[in-house]
Design an enzyme around this catalytic site. Structure first.
Site, short mmCIF file in Angstrom:
data_model
loop_
_atom_site.label_atom_id
_atom_site.label_comp_id
_atom_site.label_asym_id
_atom_site.label_seq_id
_atom_site.Cartn_x
_atom_site.Cartn_y
_atom_site.Cartn_z
N GLY A 11 -2.83 52.45 7.99
CA GLY A 11 -3.86 51.69 8.70
C GLY A 11 -5.05 52.58 8.99
N ARG A 72 -1.20 51.23 1.84
CA ARG A 72 0.18 51.59 2.13
C ARG A 72 0.93 51.47 0.81
NH1 ARG A 72 -0.52 48.44 7.52
NH2 ARG A 72 -0.72 50.15 8.99
N ASP A 103 2.56 58.17 10.79
CA ASP A 103 3.85 58.77 10.45
C ASP A 103 4.37 58.37 9.07
OD1 ASP A 103 4.36 56.27 11.36
OD2 ASP A 103 5.89 56.84 12.82
N THR A 126 -4.59 57.29 13.57
CA THR A 126 -4.08 55.94 13.87
C THR A 126 -4.54 55.58 15.28
OG1 THR A 126 -2.11 54.66 14.49
CG2 THR A 126 -1.84 57.03 14.47
N ASP A 128 -2.84 53.91 17.28
CA ASP A 128 -1.66 53.69 18.13
C ASP A 128 -1.31 54.86 19.05
OD1 ASP A 128 -1.51 51.33 16.73
OD2 ASP A 128 0.09 52.00 15.40
N ASP A 130 0.74 57.24 18.51
CA ASP A 130 2.21 57.31 18.57
C ASP A 130 2.77 58.48 17.76
OD1 ASP A 130 1.45 56.35 16.11
OD2 ASP A 130 2.92 54.74 16.03
N ARG A 172 1.58 48.73 17.74
CA ARG A 172 2.89 48.67 17.08
C ARG A 172 3.99 48.81 18.13
NH1 ARG A 172 3.61 49.19 11.43
NH2 ARG A 172 1.56 50.04 11.15
O1 F6P Z 1 -0.82 51.31 13.00
C1 F6P Z 1 -2.05 50.70 13.25
C2 F6P Z 1 -1.90 49.21 13.38
O2 F6P Z 1 -3.18 48.66 13.62
C3 F6P Z 1 -0.91 48.74 14.44
O3 F6P Z 1 -1.44 48.79 15.74
C4 F6P Z 1 -0.60 47.34 13.95
O4 F6P Z 1 0.69 46.96 14.36
C5 F6P Z 1 -0.64 47.48 12.45
O5 F6P Z 1 -1.40 48.65 12.18
C6 F6P Z 1 -1.25 46.31 11.71
O6 F6P Z 1 -1.13 46.55 10.35
P1 F6P Z 1 -1.91 45.75 9.22
O7 F6P Z 1 -3.34 46.22 9.22
O8 F6P Z 1 -1.21 46.11 7.96
O9 F6P Z 1 -1.84 44.30 9.59
#
Ligand code: F6P
Length: 324
Positions: A11, A72, A103, A126, A128, A130, A172
């Site tokens: 992300g 990803r 991660d 990120t 998050d 985390d 997340r």
């Molecule tokens: O890890 C970053 C994040 O924005 C999280 O907060 C969220 O759960 C996820 O990615 C959303 O992923 P995507 O952009 O694949 O919908």
């Protein structure tokens, strides 16, 4: 080491561009070639590379997103995919890479390093926050400011209509965004994955708030919260038990990942990029470059991936006192 690759993966987050710029310019400063790897590990597998010099990263320090694009990659999770990536890297003469991501991206880099003894360095990017081994990930500070700004706006309309709002934020499985932005925006309650406050306590708190004379309220809910109900189910539940409340829901979503990075994230990105490249030049590999107590610190990638980040639960108490 003559040529270093740089990629963004997973992300995106505000500050990734500033980190790319830092890696590219630090390479140039040390007379090392720098190659931009597009679309994360997928671009690595496909050999989607472009040479980058200090002028290729003009005017991006202030830009959200990532000029290198992100992905990803499912293929990189397979040994076959990683073999293709290794071949493309060696064909292009790349001797090390810096990966900016979370991660999942670090896990890929760690495995790749073990399989091919290929020098890798990670920069935590990120929203998050985390990742173990850094108190701040790139983009987290900007996301907090974005969320606070938006909740301030929601507050305006909430108070005009005497409404209760459930605001869902990202993160997340981590509640850092919810907890900190919740306090910053003066939320009545904050629901996070790390602590199950229970539905009873939520109703109790809303009742208390009504009784104390508040006519509108904001409850910040982390997307991974443990109460086991979506924001929409929470709305139904509260309306059923407290019909006096007019409830609305706002899911902030991907706007939290965009926007111009804060000054904090830009400075952090610049520092982390310099350290990542210079650590590779010192012969280090398989580390994540992070920040702890305002000092740049290296953590083995394996630890950064496996280590648990802690949430400061004292902040929940602070939040409680603030809503008195
Ligand atoms: O890890 C970053 C994040 O924005 C999280 O907060 C969220 O759960 C996820 O990615 C959303 O992923 P995507 O952009 O694949 O919908």
């Amino acid at each position: 080491i003559k040529k270093i690759g740089v990629l963004t993966s997973g992300g995106d987050s505000p500050g990734m561009n500033a980190a790319i710029r830092s890696v590219v310019r630090t390479c140039a400063f040390h007379n090392i070639e720098c190659i931009g790897i597009y679309r994360g590990y997928q671009g690595m597998i496909e050999g989607d590379f472009k040479e980058m010099g200090p002028r290729s990263v003009n005017n991006i320090v202030n830009k959200g997103g990532t000029i290198l694009k992100s992905a990803r990659s499912v293929e990189f999770r397979t040994a076959e995919g990683r073999k293709k990536a290794y071949e493309k890297l060696t064909q292009a003469g790349i001797d090390a890479f810096v990966v900016i991501g979370g991660d999942g991206s670090f896990t890929g880099a760690e495995i790749f390093n073990k399989e091919y003894k290929f020098p890798v360095m990670g920069i935590p990017g990120t929203i998050d926050n985390d990742i173990y081994g850094t108190t701040h990930t790139l983009g987290y500070d900007t996301a907090l400011n974005t969320v606070v700004e938006v909740i301030d706006k929601i507050r305006d309309t909430a108070s005009s209509h005497n409404r209760l709002f459930f605001v869902e934020v990202m993160g997340r499985d981590a509640g850092h965004i919810a907890l900190n932005a919740g306090i910053g925006a003066g939320a009545e309650e904050i629901l996070i994955p790390e602590e199950d406050l229970g539905l009873e306590r939520l109703l109790e708190s809303l009742r208390k708030s009504k009784a104390s004379g508040k006519s509108s309220s904001i409850v910040v809910v982390s997307e991974g919260d443990k109460i086991g109900k979506s924001v929409f189910e929470l709305k139904d539940y509260v309306e059923e038990h407290m019909p006096e409340y007019d409830v609305r829901v706002s899911v902030l979503g991907h706007m939290q990942r965009g926007g111009s990075p804060s000054c904090f994230d830009r400075v952090l990105a610049s520092r982390l990029g310099v350290k990542a490249v210079e650590s590779i030049l010192e012969g280090k590999s398989n580390y994540m470059v992070g920040i702890i107590n305002d000092k740049i610190a290296l953590t083995p990638l394996e630890q950064a991936i496996k280590g648990e980040t802690e949430i400061d639960l004292e902040l929940l108490r602070v939040s409680d006192i603030m809503t008195t």
